[in-house]
Scaffold this motif. Structure first.
Motif, PDB file in Angstrom:
ATOM      1  N   VAL A  63       0.847  -1.195   0.000  1.00  0.00           N
ATOM      2  CA  VAL A  63       0.000   0.000   0.000  1.00  0.00           C
ATOM      3  C   VAL A  63       0.880   1.241   0.000  1.00  0.00           C
ATOM      4  O   VAL A  63       1.921   1.294   0.658  1.00  0.00           O
ATOM      5  N   GLN A  64       0.454   2.249  -0.773  1.00  0.00           N
ATOM      6  CA  GLN A  64       1.127   3.548  -0.800  1.00  0.00           C
ATOM      7  C   GLN A  64       0.081   4.614  -0.498  1.00  0.00           C
ATOM      8  O   GLN A  64      -0.863   4.808  -1.275  1.00  0.00           O
ATOM      9  N   ASN A 110      -5.348   6.762  -6.862  1.00  0.00           N
ATOM     10  CA  ASN A 110      -6.649   6.091  -6.980  1.00  0.00           C
ATOM     11  C   ASN A 110      -6.556   4.853  -7.878  1.00  0.00           C
ATOM     12  O   ASN A 110      -7.399   4.630  -8.743  1.00  0.00           O
ATOM     13  N   ARG A 111      -5.511   4.056  -7.640  1.00  0.00           N
ATOM     14  CA  ARG A 111      -5.244   2.952  -8.566  1.00  0.00           C
ATOM     15  C   ARG A 111      -4.751   1.714  -7.814  1.00  0.00           C
ATOM     16  O   ARG A 111      -3.934   1.810  -6.902  1.00  0.00           O
ATOM     17  N   VAL A 112      -5.267   0.556  -8.221  1.00  0.00           N
ATOM     18  CA  VAL A 112      -4.738  -0.731  -7.775  1.00  0.00           C
ATOM     19  C   VAL A 112      -4.070  -1.379  -8.976  1.00  0.00           C
ATOM     20  O   VAL A 112      -4.666  -1.487 -10.047  1.00  0.00           O
ATOM     21  N   THR A 113      -2.817  -1.797  -8.817  1.00  0.00           N
ATOM     22  CA  THR A 113      -2.073  -2.439  -9.899  1.00  0.00           C
ATOM     23  C   THR A 113      -1.750  -3.871  -9.509  1.00  0.00           C
ATOM     24  O   THR A 113      -1.117  -4.100  -8.469  1.00  0.00           O
ATOM     25  N   ASP A 114      -2.188  -4.823 -10.322  1.00  0.00           N
ATOM     26  CA  ASP A 114      -1.818  -6.217 -10.096  1.00  0.00           C
ATOM     27  C   ASP A 114      -0.606  -6.523 -10.969  1.00  0.00           C
ATOM     28  O   ASP A 114      -0.692  -6.491 -12.204  1.00  0.00           O
ATOM     29  N   PHE A 174      -6.801  -0.986 -11.759  1.00  0.00           N
ATOM     30  CA  PHE A 174      -8.209  -0.995 -11.392  1.00  0.00           C
ATOM     31  C   PHE A 174      -8.498   0.151 -10.431  1.00  0.00           C
ATOM     32  O   PHE A 174      -7.601   0.659  -9.756  1.00  0.00           O
ATOM     33  N   ASN A 175      -9.759   0.543 -10.355  1.00  0.00           N
ATOM     34  CA  ASN A 175     -10.174   1.623  -9.468  1.00  0.00           C
ATOM     35  C   ASN A 175     -10.056   1.181  -8.013  1.00  0.00           C
ATOM     36  O   ASN A 175     -10.618   0.159  -7.620  1.00  0.00           O
ATOM     37  N   ILE A 176      -9.351   1.953  -7.215  1.00  0.00           N
ATOM     38  CA  ILE A 176      -9.060   1.517  -5.847  1.00  0.00           C
ATOM     39  C   ILE A 176     -10.293   1.501  -4.960  1.00  0.00           C
ATOM     40  O   ILE A 176     -10.424   0.630  -4.083  1.00  0.00           O
TER      41      ILE A 176
END
Length: 356
Positions: free
Chosen positions: A180-181, A310-314, A324-326
């Motif tokens: 997490v950041q 505002n981003r989730v990165t797999d 994806f939208n966080i």
């Protein structure tokens, strides 16, 4: 392929007949086994029989093309059936890909705070909340096994069972290091911190699935901590099991009795021993699987939750489809991420099948 599909359809009908025999309900283990097998092959059988119906429709439509009055209707039915047949063929190829035998099982999830002190514990709580909301969306049930919180509302460790059809097939992609950041609530200067938490996902195994000997297990009891009122202060209901040959330690304190907590511990221990044996076999056979999607290696950083952007990165996904939208993800909308991982895994398996 077609012979295999015919055999699967025949087995599906056989199971249906067995489940109509009243005596089967006197054997819960066999009933559970047959029901699970039927549920696993049902999508294959439905797609196969729909494919056969398409072939019948195509055949009858071709015969009607010679009739001037019915030609237009027959042509429409023919085109529709041909399109559906192609889609079903692709679906059948995917359904027949080698499948993880544990996909239909429940899962044991273990979340631990990692690097980052109190912020990592707060992030671990966010992950617990995320999985709880995801389970609720899918109609799954959560049974808490062990929960250690912090004064600020974070989580040092959370162990729980997710009980639901196909839980492992979805949750297995969650194993690994989550990063997490964000700016912590305790940060007065507004500086972005990077913290981690680890997630382990194990298929819930029956104790009969592994070699568990009572003489290899040391049991300790202690008083539960946390919520529970006077009950937790007066009785030593919490249970800790130590598997002496492997050194594995499991604990459960959420149930009211020693017996219930011990039963949950035995399930956790069986799952951990199963995972240990699987890793030993895989290491002996090949190291290639380490690079594949869904390996679940705990030292892999699988996903980053970047709040400022505002981003989730797999990190296991390739191309533009890895972000994806966080807000959606952190509130339990995990299906887009898991669907993308599933599709990538299927594509890799199809590629491997074509190369053999």
């Amino acid at each position: 392929m077609w012979e295999k599909l015919q055999q699967i359809a025949q087995r599906y009908d056989e199971i249906g007949e067995l489940l109509e025999v009243p005596e089967i309900y006197g054997d819960p283990a066999q009933l559970r086994k047959l029901t699970r097998e039927r549920n696993e092959i049902e999508p294959v059988v439905e797609a196969y029989r729909a494919y056969l119906r398409c072939e019948e429709t195509i055949e009858s439509s071709l015969e009607l093309l010679s009739d001037p009055e019915l030609r237009e209707i027959a042509q429409e039915e023919l085109e529709s059936a041909k399109k559906e047949k192609g889609e079903l063929l692709e679906k059948l190829r995917i359904l027949l890909l080698p499948r993880d035998p544990n996909d239909g099982k429940n899962v044991i999830v273990e979340i631990r705070g990692g690097v980052g002190g109190e912020e990592s514990a707060l992030f671990a709580y966010d992950l617990y909340r995320m999985y709880s909301m995801y389970a609720e969306k899918r109609g799954w049930k959560i049974e808490l096994l062990n929960y250690n919180d912090t004064e600020l509302g974070g989580v040092k460790e959370a162990d729980f069972i997710i009980d639901g059809e196909g839980a492992y097939s979805r949750m297995k992609f969650e194993s690994g290091v989550h990063r997490v950041q964000r700016v912590p609530e305790t940060e007065s200067s507004g500086r972005i911190h990077t913290s981690t938490a680890t997630v382990a996902v194990l298929p819930e195994m029956e104790t009969v699935d592994v070699n568990l000997r009572e003489e290899d297990i040391e049991m300790q009891v202690y008083r539960s901590s946390g919520a529970g009122g006077q009950h937790v202060n007066k009785t030593s209901s919490a249970v800790r099991l130590i598997h002496k040959p492997s050194g594995i330690v499991v604990a459960c304190q959420e149930e009211r009795s020693q017996l219930q907590n011990r039963a949950k511990c035995m399930a956790m221990l069986a799952s951990k021993l199963y995972e240990m044996e699987q890793q030993r076999v895989e290491s002996a056979v090949t190291s290639e699987r380490r690079a594949q999607v869904g390996t679940g290696m705990r030292n892999e950083r699988i996903r980053t939750y970047n709040f400022p952007q505002n981003r989730v990165t797999d990190h296991r996904l390739t191309g533009d489809g890895k972000n994806f939208n966080i807000a959606g993800v952190i509130n339990g909308d995990l299906d887009p991420v898991i669907d993308a991982l599933t599709m990538q895994e299927q594509a890799e398996k199809m590629q491997q099948e074509s190369e053999q």
